[in-house]
Scaffold this active site. Structure first.
Site: not given
Length: 322
Positions: A74, A92, A97, A175, A220, A279
């Site tokens: 994170r 997701q 990642r 991200h 978002d 991003e």
């Protein structure tokens, strides 16, 4: 100090150091002569630290980040591939990642006049396991470079290596979690007047109003057809992040705010105040590659001091000069 001594000191400088990180996971530390540094975990091919010459951390990583597969780390710069978001059977933001990347034994040629010494070439390839959820063969090459002035560059090359003649489509994002002093004192310039998809409103399309983006609640959004340069102004720290991108037409802006922060087990309740994701991405129109074709996408981020000018920062100097 004599100039000869300085040169000797430079020779001793370790530009690329391979070592172990949290929980014994392999990582690479990139260092430049002026004292800036970046850390890259092979797990996720993920940058987890980027510091300027004053050793100040420029990226946000949650104090509750879980450095343990299969959980993604994170913070820092997770790589979203082969999808951004949550569609179909894929997890997701895809699987890049939370896979273990390798050091690339055969990196693509880069310009030989490149002065940068602090870089690492990583590679991720399809596995039989991954092909059950995403039935394509690919090679994802990632070069992470720390420039002499402290700029951080990520260049991705994704090639379709399918042998069955099939094309594949993917979406993508770097991200990036920027560290900011206080989210309510931050503004983003370069996205004003653009159309965006609001992920909090079922991806409905809106047009951004106002002369800059500021933050007072959860955000978002996927901004579409964005410029190659975006500025993130941290008033309190008198610092501006400049994000330059290539091959990535969209830009995602995200902050979870208080309710969502509390709901995430790997994110501190109040940490939303000290981070902002901006991003470089390709979300709206997927990239389609035929067998043998390669896509390339690049992001470069830099941090520059910014001064007040009649109570306002002057981002135009940042945005419209090179």
């Amino acid at each position: 100090m004599h100039s000869g001594e300085g040169r000797d000191r430079d020779k001793e400088k370790v530009f690329v150091e391979h070592c172990k990180g949290v929980n014994g996971i392999d990582k690479v530390i990139l260092r430049e002569v002026r004292g800036c540094s970046a850390e890259v975990y092979l797990y996720g091919g993920q940058v987890t630290s980027w510091k300027n010459e004053y050793r100040e951390e420029l990226l946000f990583v949650s104090s509750k980040a879980i450095f343990k597969p299969p959980k993604a780390i994170r913070g820092g710069i997770p790589i979203c591939f082969p999808q951004f978001g949550n569609q179909g059977s894929l997890e997701q933001h895809g699987f890049a990642r939370n896979r273990l990347w390798s050091i690339d034994p055969d990196p693509p040629p880069f310009p030989t006049n490149n002065p940068n010494k602090a870089f690492i070439d990583l590679i991720l390839k399809h596995s039989e396991e991954d092909m059950k959820i995403w039935p394509h063969r690919y090679e994802f090459r990632l070069r992470i470079t720390l420039g002499p002035g402290g700029d951080l560059m990520l260049t991705s090359r994704i090639r379709n290596t399918n042998t069955d003649g099939k094309s594949f489509a993917f979406t993508f994002a770097y991200h990036t979690y920027f560290a900011v002093s206080d989210i309510s004192e931050v503004r983003v310039e370069g996205l004003e007047t653009l159309d965006y998809l609001d992920n909090l409103k079922d991806k409905v399309r809106f047009t951004e109003q106002g002369d800059a983006i500021t933050f007072e609640s959860e955000v978002d959004k996927v901004y579409l057809s964005t410029p190659t340069k975006i500025a993130i102004l941290d008033h309190e720290r008198k610092r501006t992040f400049v994000l330059r991108k290539d091959g990535l037409p969209d830009a995602v802006v995200w902050n979870p705010w208080d309710k969502k922060a509390k709901a995430m087990p790997d994110f501190g309740d109040d940490e939303y105040k000290h981070m902002l994701c901006v991003e470089a991405a390709c979300v709206e129109k997927p990239i389609i590659l035929k067998p043998g074709e390669e896509w390339r996408g690049r992001q470069e981020i830099s941090a520059v001091p910014s001064s007040y000018c009649s109570g306002q920062l002057d981002p135009r100097k940042v945005l419209y000069t090179d």
